[in-house]
Scaffold this active site. Sequence first.
Site, PDB file in Angstrom:
ATOM      1  N   ASP A   8       0.826  -1.067   0.015  1.00  0.00           N
ATOM      2  CA  ASP A   8       0.002  -0.217  -0.063  1.00  0.00           C
ATOM      3  C   ASP A   8       0.941   1.256  -0.153  1.00  0.00           C
ATOM      4  OD1 ASP A   8      -3.194   0.829   1.323  1.00  0.00           O
ATOM      5  OD2 ASP A   8      -1.328   2.241   1.365  1.00  0.00           O
ATOM      6  N   ASP A 103      -4.319   2.398  -4.607  1.00  0.00           N
ATOM      7  CA  ASP A 103      -2.950   2.475  -3.954  1.00  0.00           C
ATOM      8  C   ASP A 103      -2.646   0.868  -3.336  1.00  0.00           C
ATOM      9  OD1 ASP A 103      -3.959   2.455  -1.614  1.00  0.00           O
ATOM     10  OD2 ASP A 103      -2.523   4.109  -0.810  1.00  0.00           O
ATOM     11  N   GLU A 104      -3.240   0.192  -3.563  1.00  0.00           N
ATOM     12  CA  GLU A 104      -2.917  -1.183  -2.880  1.00  0.00           C
ATOM     13  C   GLU A 104      -3.577  -2.443  -3.376  1.00  0.00           C
ATOM     14  OE1 GLU A 104      -5.674  -1.778   1.069  1.00  0.00           O
ATOM     15  OE2 GLU A 104      -5.868   0.426   0.207  1.00  0.00           O
TER      16      GLU A 104
END
Length: 358
Positions: A8, A103-104
């Site tokens: 992340d 984002d992860e």
Amino acid sequence: MRHILHADFDAFYTSVEQLDDPSLRGKPVVVGGSPEGRGVVAAASYEARRFGVRSAMPMRTALQRCRNLIRVPAKFERYNDVSRRVMGIFSEITPLVEPLSLDEAFLDVTDTVTPKRQAVDIARELKQRVREELSLTISVGVASGKSVAKIASDLDKPDGLTVVPPGAEREFLAPLPVDRLWGVGPKTAARLRSYGVETIGELASRSESWFRDWFGRTGPHMRLLALGEDDRAVVVRRDRKSVSAETTLPRDTDDPEALRELVNRLSQRVAASLVRREWTGRTVKLKLRLADFTTFTRQKTVPERVQSSEDVARVAALLLAIEVQPGRLFRLVGVGVSGFEEPVPEKDVLQPRLAGFE
Ligand code: DCP
Ligand code: MG
Ligand code: MG
């Protein structure tokens, strides 16, 4: 025995802004809407977090907490681009990548591990590649399952690496507050606290029937999560379920003409993509983001399958008309089509042949 990584980005939007504009580095920065327009904080740099500034906080509160706070408007296209690149790096490590958000992602590296290259080595490699190729930092959790890996990646942010050895899951989780667990929101956590259950360890020591009383049908699953057991697979979403296009407006607007015009343009992009793939869809979706970043979608399923830009735009415009009101400012519009009746996507046709050559 599986080896799962959860990776992340640290302070994703603001880190990208600090990368693009060096004058923002080391400073308290937020990405989000204006305080006048009742905007909220989407992302806060770690410098801003020292002042108590957090995601989802009203921008006005954030500015009260930190007088020198620098506010930057969001550049979603740019974040999308960085996201695609990081997912590309992940996919070079293993094809088993499950993105959770921009984002992860989870990575199942079980088959990539060798005696000389353990999961933790792969995690270090991943962090290094992201730093070298994107000049950004990620935090990584390494565990035997998804739930513990995700909790682990968050514990040592920013630029963290947390490894939970196989067999140590329960012990690792025990001291952590219950709201770290997937499926335990702030409300459930408060309710649990009022019953004297503060930590995951206290939760894990409850009986099976207690879990059923508390969580209902998901009780058995929640109990396993509290014990650190989670055998859910990393799911690669290979086939596309929808085709869409979206754009942020140069300025927030409530002008029906301008919005209609944008819907037409986006519909053309979506239709071009449908025609190229020879797909027709049944459901048209309109995505809208207001000036204060509230984002929502409206969709309509139609009896006749759609593919042409006129057909897509017609349905999207109907959905738009219901939402447009004087003074209601929009900052982003997206159009999408789903509910395909596909001729099998090309990728899937090729897959078995490629596999045969391996
Ligand atoms: N985001 C948002 N609104 C929220 C939470 C997040 O718009 N309420 C956006 C901005 C974040 C991005 O999603 O940069 C990623 O969310 P994360 O929860 O991963 O938070 P960050 O990456 O910003 O920080 P962290 O270092 O805690 O992961
Ligand atoms: Mg993040
Ligand atoms: Mg995230």
